[in-house]
Design a protein around this motif. Structure first.
Motif, PDB file in Angstrom:
ATOM      1  N   ASN A 139      -5.993  -3.619   9.545  1.00  0.00           N
ATOM      2  CA  ASN A 139      -4.749  -4.044   9.294  1.00  0.00           C
ATOM      3  C   ASN A 139      -3.692  -2.837   9.694  1.00  0.00           C
ATOM      4  O   ASN A 139      -4.394  -1.498   9.587  1.00  0.00           O
ATOM      5  CB  ASN A 139      -4.390  -4.964   8.394  1.00  0.00           C
ATOM      6  CG  ASN A 139      -4.839  -4.415   7.079  1.00  0.00           C
ATOM      7  OD1 ASN A 139      -4.709  -3.331   6.627  1.00  0.00           O
ATOM      8  ND2 ASN A 139      -5.711  -5.284   6.148  1.00  0.00           N
ATOM      9  N   TYR A 140      -2.501  -2.937   9.089  1.00  0.00           N
ATOM     10  CA  TYR A 140      -1.763  -1.685   9.048  1.00  0.00           C
ATOM     11  C   TYR A 140      -2.147  -0.727   8.217  1.00  0.00           C
ATOM     12  O   TYR A 140      -1.956   0.456   8.306  1.00  0.00           O
ATOM     13  CB  TYR A 140      -0.256  -2.086   9.048  1.00  0.00           C
ATOM     14  CG  TYR A 140       0.468  -2.050   7.869  1.00  0.00           C
ATOM     15  CD1 TYR A 140       1.114  -0.944   7.397  1.00  0.00           C
ATOM     16  CD2 TYR A 140       0.624  -3.098   6.988  1.00  0.00           C
ATOM     17  CE1 TYR A 140       1.792  -0.715   6.323  1.00  0.00           C
ATOM     18  CE2 TYR A 140       0.938  -3.169   5.752  1.00  0.00           C
ATOM     19  CZ  TYR A 140       1.744  -1.857   5.287  1.00  0.00           C
ATOM     20  OH  TYR A 140       2.239  -1.738   4.100  1.00  0.00           O
ATOM     21  N   LYS A 141      -2.424  -1.039   7.076  1.00  0.00           N
ATOM     22  CA  LYS A 141      -2.774  -0.207   5.998  1.00  0.00           C
ATOM     23  C   LYS A 141      -4.102   0.533   6.227  1.00  0.00           C
ATOM     24  O   LYS A 141      -3.947   1.697   6.258  1.00  0.00           O
ATOM     25  CB  LYS A 141      -2.913  -1.038   4.776  1.00  0.00           C
ATOM     26  CG  LYS A 141      -1.615  -1.418   3.971  1.00  0.00           C
ATOM     27  CD  LYS A 141      -1.819  -1.882   2.626  1.00  0.00           C
ATOM     28  CE  LYS A 141      -0.719  -2.536   1.837  1.00  0.00           C
ATOM     29  NZ  LYS A 141      -0.876  -2.869   0.793  1.00  0.00           N
ATOM     30  N   SER A 142      -4.976  -0.215   6.466  1.00  0.00           N
ATOM     31  CA  SER A 142      -6.443   0.589   6.793  1.00  0.00           C
ATOM     32  C   SER A 142      -6.418   1.217   8.245  1.00  0.00           C
ATOM     33  O   SER A 142      -7.213   2.170   8.158  1.00  0.00           O
ATOM     34  CB  SER A 142      -7.560  -0.518   6.953  1.00  0.00           C
ATOM     35  OG  SER A 142      -7.249  -1.519   7.563  1.00  0.00           O
ATOM     36  N   CYS A 143      -5.590   0.934   8.969  1.00  0.00           N
ATOM     37  CA  CYS A 143      -5.454   1.852  10.428  1.00  0.00           C
ATOM     38  C   CYS A 143      -4.599   2.892  10.263  1.00  0.00           C
ATOM     39  O   CYS A 143      -4.869   3.793  10.838  1.00  0.00           O
ATOM     40  CB  CYS A 143      -5.101   0.675  11.474  1.00  0.00           C
ATOM     41  SG  CYS A 143      -5.409   1.361  13.182  1.00  0.00           S
ATOM     42  N   PHE A 144      -3.401   2.687   9.547  1.00  0.00           N
ATOM     43  CA  PHE A 144      -2.552   3.690   9.826  1.00  0.00           C
ATOM     44  C   PHE A 144      -1.808   4.372   8.524  1.00  0.00           C
ATOM     45  O   PHE A 144      -1.326   5.234   8.573  1.00  0.00           O
ATOM     46  CB  PHE A 144      -1.184   3.210  10.481  1.00  0.00           C
ATOM     47  CG  PHE A 144      -1.393   2.708  11.670  1.00  0.00           C
ATOM     48  CD1 PHE A 144      -1.604   3.590  12.621  1.00  0.00           C
ATOM     49  CD2 PHE A 144      -1.471   1.257  12.300  1.00  0.00           C
ATOM     50  CE1 PHE A 144      -1.685   3.428  14.282  1.00  0.00           C
ATOM     51  CE2 PHE A 144      -1.505   1.060  13.556  1.00  0.00           C
ATOM     52  CZ  PHE A 144      -1.771   2.002  14.564  1.00  0.00           C
ATOM     53  N   GLU A 145      -2.124   3.815   7.313  1.00  0.00           N
ATOM     54  CA  GLU A 145      -1.735   4.377   6.064  1.00  0.00           C
ATOM     55  C   GLU A 145      -2.213   5.974   6.057  1.00  0.00           C
ATOM     56  O   GLU A 145      -1.351   6.706   5.393  1.00  0.00           O
ATOM     57  CB  GLU A 145      -2.278   3.581   4.987  1.00  0.00           C
ATOM     58  CG  GLU A 145      -1.487   3.871   3.639  1.00  0.00           C
ATOM     59  CD  GLU A 145      -1.887   2.835   2.489  1.00  0.00           C
ATOM     60  OE1 GLU A 145      -1.003   2.142   1.999  1.00  0.00           O
ATOM     61  OE2 GLU A 145      -3.057   2.735   2.191  1.00  0.00           O
ATOM     62  N   THR A 146      -3.354   6.305   6.114  1.00  0.00           N
ATOM     63  CA  THR A 146      -3.463   7.679   6.054  1.00  0.00           C
ATOM     64  C   THR A 146      -2.805   8.868   6.929  1.00  0.00           C
ATOM     65  O   THR A 146      -2.166   9.766   6.657  1.00  0.00           O
ATOM     66  CB  THR A 146      -5.089   8.027   6.485  1.00  0.00           C
ATOM     67  OG1 THR A 146      -5.854   7.361   5.665  1.00  0.00           O
ATOM     68  CG2 THR A 146      -5.287   9.328   6.428  1.00  0.00           C
ATOM     69  N   LEU A 147      -2.593   8.224   8.292  1.00  0.00           N
ATOM     70  CA  LEU A 147      -1.510   9.046   9.139  1.00  0.00           C
ATOM     71  C   LEU A 147      -0.061   9.017   8.573  1.00  0.00           C
ATOM     72  O   LEU A 147       0.551  10.137   8.631  1.00  0.00           O
ATOM     73  CB  LEU A 147      -1.624   8.365  10.589  1.00  0.00           C
ATOM     74  CG  LEU A 147      -0.683   8.819  11.540  1.00  0.00           C
ATOM     75  CD1 LEU A 147      -1.605  10.116  12.047  1.00  0.00           C
ATOM     76  CD2 LEU A 147      -0.720   7.960  12.865  1.00  0.00           C
ATOM     77  N   PHE A 148       0.430   7.737   8.302  1.00  0.00           N
ATOM     78  CA  PHE A 148       1.826   7.792   7.944  1.00  0.00           C
ATOM     79  C   PHE A 148       2.211   8.240   6.396  1.00  0.00           C
ATOM     80  O   PHE A 148       3.368   8.388   6.264  1.00  0.00           O
ATOM     81  CB  PHE A 148       2.432   6.211   8.074  1.00  0.00           C
ATOM     82  CG  PHE A 148       2.678   6.042   9.522  1.00  0.00           C
ATOM     83  CD1 PHE A 148       3.876   6.282  10.327  1.00  0.00           C
ATOM     84  CD2 PHE A 148       1.810   5.483  10.562  1.00  0.00           C
ATOM     85  CE1 PHE A 148       3.951   6.014  11.711  1.00  0.00           C
ATOM     86  CE2 PHE A 148       1.783   5.404  11.793  1.00  0.00           C
ATOM     87  CZ  PHE A 148       3.083   5.480  12.459  1.00  0.00           C
ATOM     88  N   LYS A 149       1.227   8.503   5.681  1.00  0.00           N
ATOM     89  CA  LYS A 149       1.468   8.846   4.282  1.00  0.00           C
ATOM     90  C   LYS A 149       1.192  10.275   4.295  1.00  0.00           C
ATOM     91  O   LYS A 149       1.201  11.114   3.111  1.00  0.00           O
ATOM     92  CB  LYS A 149       0.538   7.982   3.189  1.00  0.00           C
ATOM     93  CG  LYS A 149       1.238   6.744   2.812  1.00  0.00           C
ATOM     94  CD  LYS A 149       0.768   6.271   1.872  1.00  0.00           C
ATOM     95  CE  LYS A 149       1.279   4.863   1.366  1.00  0.00           C
ATOM     96  NZ  LYS A 149       0.948   4.324   0.025  1.00  0.00           N
ATOM     97  N   HIS A 150       0.551  10.823   5.209  1.00  0.00           N
ATOM     98  CA  HIS A 150       0.395  12.448   5.379  1.00  0.00           C
ATOM     99  C   HIS A 150       1.882  13.121   5.137  1.00  0.00           C
ATOM    100  O   HIS A 150       2.851  12.728   5.943  1.00  0.00           O
ATOM    101  CB  HIS A 150      -0.187  12.826   6.664  1.00  0.00           C
ATOM    102  CG  HIS A 150      -0.844  13.940   6.784  1.00  0.00           C
ATOM    103  ND1 HIS A 150      -0.272  15.149   7.002  1.00  0.00           N
ATOM    104  CD2 HIS A 150      -2.223  14.511   6.676  1.00  0.00           C
ATOM    105  CE1 HIS A 150      -1.000  16.364   6.602  1.00  0.00           C
ATOM    106  NE2 HIS A 150      -2.246  15.698   6.683  1.00  0.00           N
ATOM    107  N   GLU A 151       1.781  14.394   4.509  1.00  0.00           N
ATOM    108  CA  GLU A 151       2.942  15.100   4.367  1.00  0.00           C
ATOM    109  C   GLU A 151       3.702  15.689   5.721  1.00  0.00           C
ATOM    110  O   GLU A 151       4.952  15.674   5.845  1.00  0.00           O
ATOM    111  CB  GLU A 151       2.771  16.376   3.697  1.00  0.00           C
ATOM    112  CG  GLU A 151       1.840  17.377   4.185  1.00  0.00           C
ATOM    113  CD  GLU A 151       1.667  18.614   3.313  1.00  0.00           C
ATOM    114  OE1 GLU A 151       2.303  18.499   2.100  1.00  0.00           O
ATOM    115  OE2 GLU A 151       0.647  19.381   3.551  1.00  0.00           O
TER     116      GLU A 151
END
Length: 357
Positions: A52-64
């Motif tokens: 889902n959006y969290k497991s797919c994109f959270e690492t990317l969009f929370k990166h500094e």
């Protein structure tokens, strides 16, 4: 159009809203980060099967390194019906939307939030959906970042293999094999255990199986590379497109095949070395760097922000280090080639870069 750097360099926290958007093919869960602006694109994401959006994109969009983009672009995450965390089991009497139908959900999302145009970022099934949407609604799309896209329909052998897998493997096993390469599955046990846990504890098994079934029965994108002096009106993506795949991904051949079918003047293939099935989670800083150069090539983001980016992340190994990194079209116009692409399709004029650690 260039978006100048904000003077304040403090951490920017966008306003976040969650809504269920009604469409002709059912409701989709959307997360809007930031406030859309008139005549300004929004980055719209769509996840892969089993995510889902969290497991797919959270690492990317929370990166500094993503903060620069989030300051300037609202983000709209779209989740396929029933794929969000904690979703209730879908009614078994309803037919799950096809991939083509899911692509027609995007215009409803755009209308609901009052958006003008989008820059799409999709992974796997989500990449296919966004590409289909862009083919049918080119006026709504500024650019596409497509990770692990497969433009083909499932072939007969694939279909038989898929059926056999359904009989002999559990759903989590099938999804893990779709998301990750053999090297990762054999060697990175912690990573696989993490995603297996996410699949089994945060998502509804029936809903996921319906989305997977829909993806496995997709139609081919039916795109064709325009040939000067030949079929210049071939059906293809009209927008600038960045294709991304890790060299250990199960999607490598499919992405290279997609690259061979798109307009070489508007397409870049980024094949990342020592990278697994989910580049945006495996090497987020490098993916962000590529996205930033891609967005700048579309006419957004200032050179000042790009300079800071270059000081924080690894440069592209295939680009001559002596050349100026200030060129906005550096990513799109590079002329280096992936050996794997040449071996399969012959020399290509599409920009291709090998990204190393």
């Amino acid at each position: 159009m260039v978006l100048e750097e904000m003077e304040c360099d403090s951490v920017f926290e966008p306003h976040i809203t969650e809504e269920h958007v009604e469409s002709y093919y059912g409701k989709v869960h959307c997360i809007m980060m930031g406030t859309p602006k008139t005549n300004h694109p929004v980055i719209l994401t769509f996840h892969d099967v089993g995510l889902n959006y969290k497991s797919c994109f959270e690492t990317l969009f929370k990166h500094e390194d993503m903060r620069e983009i989030i300051r300037h672009f609202p983000i709209c995450h779209v989740e396929a019906p029933g794929q969000q965390e904690g979703a209730k089991t879908l009614h078994t009497g309803n037919t799950y939307p096809t991939m083509d139908q899911l692509s027609e959900v995007i215009p409803a999302v755009i209308k609901h939030f009052g958006l003008s145009r989008v820059i799409g970022v999709g992974v796997g099934a989500g990449a296919y959906i966004l590409a289909k949407f862009a083919l049918n609604h080119p006026d709504m799309v500024d650019g596409l970042v497509l990770i692990n896209i497969n433009p083909s329909a499932e072939g007969l052998i694939d279909s038989v293999t898929s059926k056999f897998t359904e009989w002999t493997h559990t759903l989590p096993d099938t999804l893990i094999s779709h998301l990750f390469g053999k090297v990762e599955i054999l060697n990175n046990h912690d990573l696989i255990a993490t995603y297996r846990h996410l699949i089994t504890t945060t998502m509804d098994e029936y809903n996921v199986s319906e989305f997977l079934h829909s993806y496995n029965h997709r139609h081919p994108l039916e795109v064709e590379r325009p040939i000067p002096g030949g079929n210049i009106n071939a059906r293809t993506l009209k927008c600038s497109t960045l294709l991304v795949v890790g060299d250990n991904s199960p999607a490598v051949e499919a992405v290279v095949d997609c690259n061979s079918k798109l307009d070489p003047t508007k397409t870049t293939l980024l094949k990342m070395a020592d990278c697994g099935g989910l580049p945006q989670a495996d090497q987020p800083a490098k993916v962000i760097e590529a996205i930033k150069y891609f967005i700048q090539g579309l006419g957004y983001l200032s050179s000042a922000s790009m300079t800071r980016l270059g000081s924080r992340t690894t440069s592209f190994s295939s680009i001559d280090g002596s050349r100026s990194r200030a060129h906005t079209n550096e990513l799109q116009r590079g002329r280096t080639y992936s050996h794997s692409a040449e071996d399969k399709h012959g020399p290509s004029h599409t920009s291709t870069m090998e990204h190393t650690s």
